[in-house]
Design a protein around this motif. Structure first.
Motif, PDB file in Angstrom:
ATOM      1  N   LYS A 144      35.568  23.278  67.776  1.00 22.81           N
ATOM      2  CA  LYS A 144      34.773  23.045  69.003  1.00 22.81           C
ATOM      3  C   LYS A 144      34.956  21.619  69.477  1.00 22.81           C
ATOM      4  O   LYS A 144      35.166  21.355  70.666  1.00 22.81           O
ATOM      5  CB  LYS A 144      33.286  23.261  68.719  1.00 22.81           C
ATOM      6  N   LEU A 145      34.869  20.662  68.516  1.00 28.28           N
ATOM      7  CA  LEU A 145      35.022  19.249  68.883  1.00 28.28           C
ATOM      8  C   LEU A 145      36.400  19.014  69.488  1.00 28.28           C
ATOM      9  O   LEU A 145      36.544  18.272  70.463  1.00 28.28           O
ATOM     10  CB  LEU A 145      34.814  18.365  67.644  1.00 28.28           C
ATOM     11  N   ASP A 161      36.948  15.710  71.616  1.00 27.24           N
ATOM     12  CA  ASP A 161      36.366  14.652  70.792  1.00 27.24           C
ATOM     13  C   ASP A 161      37.135  14.526  69.469  1.00 27.24           C
ATOM     14  O   ASP A 161      36.678  14.920  68.402  1.00 27.24           O
ATOM     15  CB  ASP A 161      34.882  14.952  70.537  1.00 27.24           C
ATOM     16  N   TYR A 198      38.280  21.247  71.091  1.00 23.31           N
ATOM     17  CA  TYR A 198      38.316  21.819  72.444  1.00 23.31           C
ATOM     18  C   TYR A 198      37.603  20.907  73.440  1.00 23.31           C
ATOM     19  O   TYR A 198      37.978  20.820  74.605  1.00 23.31           O
ATOM     20  CB  TYR A 198      37.673  23.210  72.462  1.00 23.31           C
ATOM     21  N   GLU A 199      36.545  20.201  72.939  1.00 20.85           N
ATOM     22  CA  GLU A 199      35.824  19.273  73.825  1.00 20.85           C
ATOM     23  C   GLU A 199      36.579  17.952  73.977  1.00 20.85           C
ATOM     24  O   GLU A 199      36.135  17.055  74.688  1.00 20.85           O
ATOM     25  CB  GLU A 199      34.429  18.974  73.248  1.00 20.85           C
TER      26      GLU A 199
END
Ligand code: ADP
Ligand code: ASP
Ligand code: MG
Length: 445
Positions: free
Chosen positions: A49-50, A55, A52-53
């Protein structure tokens, strides 16, 4: 051959892994299927998720935290320096794979490669502990060599049976095989997975492929309970369930089993036993072709559904209308979970809202369409043949204060399903426990 699957908590620490050898002994050859250590797949999902964001810093930091955790587990489980060093070499290769994927924008295949590392790590650690530390014979079978999806993203059962036989063939005398749950390849040969909780499904598919005499699912509770123990107090394990009953409960939310995990076992009549690693002497639940005669055995709930109502006074009962409605869902490969009809409307539910906008657009061609989000199916399972009359009254009495959006009864002799708003789920499960299972049936008192 027996297949034994151990879930995340059952391999969740060095201490838990040290408890496994006592549970996997037996006279016949065994395939042990392991999940990732508990918390690992969640941590890997979070890292993806990080990424994809965008980060990268946080993703790299979280990966390093996970790596440190594994170094501690490896040193604790494998106190001999050379054994630990060899295993840590493999752990580092897994983490290098993840670190490398943090350098570029994440692709879907990169995501799946990251998610696959959990089961690769747990099986590596347990295999080294069992063979190098305990000196016991066992072969580590790479699931990626035989677990495969077809082009419809369904398990390719023929491929799995053929390739499992190929990887087992050189080891005729081996008593024990260890392999990864959850992970597989897709029709293109890329790394993929069987979705969250998929190790149960792996075990059942492997059991079917090997024509095993039994599949054991070892977890952190003493069998499938009559209601969701996370929500309701005073639940109890059900000793025996039929394949159909267990399949309905798994599909409709009993988290102890992956939704599809009973089907391969049921196809070949292979009994599935649910057992507790923390309490191995408990009888657990036996799932087989047999059913008992209690009217309602268990309740489960599945969240995240969308209810769609199509109202059309003109066409509903015209022949071909329902087919046209179903064709819309088929077009977007979206399964329907529940359906009820009246003379002027049809209501149905879906849990995959990926193509909701397109589906609604197409359905509006047939009439007025209403949509309700945040719906929950409550599923009651048992021997609900018509002769067992009175069950419906108990259900409706128990739920008298809860608004029911849809009711489905008679689709199978094993199931009554009700659709409610998710905000009523806890109350509904508690009320059903009071109304249906108190006092406890004598066998579970
Ligand atoms: P594993 O990691 O071993 O696969 P899961 O967490 O996936 O274990 O499944 C076991 C959990 O399922 C139990 O700890 C329990 O909280 C939950 N659960 C939900 N519904 C039921 C049910 N009807 N019977 C037993 N356990 C259930
Ligand atoms: N490790 C995977 C998950 O957490 C598969 C499993 O445990 O069954 O979803
Ligand atoms: Mg699970």
């Amino acid at each position: 051959m027996k297949v034994l699957k151990f879930g995340g908590t059952s391999v969740g620490s060095a201490e838990r892994m040290r408890a496994l050898p006592a549970l996997i002994q037996g006279p016949e050859p065994r395939i042990v299927v392991l999940s990732a250590m508990s918390g690992t797949t969640n941590a890997l999902v979070n890292i993806t998720k990080l990424l994809y964001e965008g980060d990268t810093t946080a993703a790299t930091y979280q990966t390093e935290i996970l790596r440190q955790h594994y170094l501690i587990v490896a040193r604790e489980l494998l106190p001999e320096a050379d054994v630990a060093a060899e295993a840590i070499g493999h752990l580092d290769a897994s983490f290098k794979t993840i670190f490398n994927l943090t350098r570029h924008p994440l692709s879907a295949s990169g995501e799946r490669l990251i998610l696959a590392q959990g089961e690769l790590l747990s099986t590596l650690l347990f295999h080294r502990y069992y063979t190098a530390l305990l000196g016991q014979p066992a072969v580590l079978l790479p699931a990626l060599d035989f677990m495969r999806l077809d082009k419809d993203e369904e398990p390719d059962e023929a491929y799995i049976a053929e390739h499992l036989a190929v990887v087992l063939a050189p080891h005729a005398e081996q008593p024990l095989f260890i392999t990864q749950g959850y992970i597989c390849r897709n029709a293109n040969g890329d790394i993929d997975n069987l979705k969250r909780g998929g190790s149960d499904y792996s075990a059942s598919l492997i059991g079917a492929a090997a024509q095993a005499e039994e599949i054991q699912i070892w977890t952190d509770i003493d069998g499938l309970h009559n209601n969701d123990p996370r929500v309701v107090d005073d639940t109890y394990p059900i000793r025996e369930l039929s394949f159909d009953e267990a399949a309905e409960l798994a599909y409709f939310g009993a988290k102890i089993l992956h939704p599809s995990s009973i089907l391969p076992a049921s196809k070949y009549g292979i009994p599935v036993r649910l057992l507790n690693t923390m309490q191995p002497e408990a009888p657990g639940t036996l799932i087989s072709a047999k059913t008992g005669d209690e009217a309602i055995k268990a309740v489960a709930a599945k969240d995240g559904l969308v209810a769609i109502k199509i109202k059309s006074s003109r066409m509903l009962l015209a022949h071909g209308f329902l087919r046209s409605v179903f064709e819309v869902f088929e077009r977007y490969r979206t399964p329907i979970d529940m359906i009820t009809t009246s003379e002027v409307a049809v209501s149905l539910t879906i849990d995959d809202a990926t193509h909701l906008a397109e589906i609604l657009e197409d359905l509006r061609g047939f009439g007025a369409v209403e949509v309700d989000q945040d719906q929950t199916i409550v599923c009651l399972v048992g021997n609900l043949i018509q002769e067992n009359n009175g069950s419906a009254r108990l259900v409706f009495n128990a739920l008298k204060d809860i608004p029911l959006r849809m009711i489905s009864y008679g689709g199978s002799p094993n199931n009554i399903s009700l659709l409610i708003h998710s905000s009523y789920k806890v109350r509904a499960l508690q009320a059903l426990n009071e109304g249906l299972f108190q006092p406890r049936p004598v066998a579970n008192a």
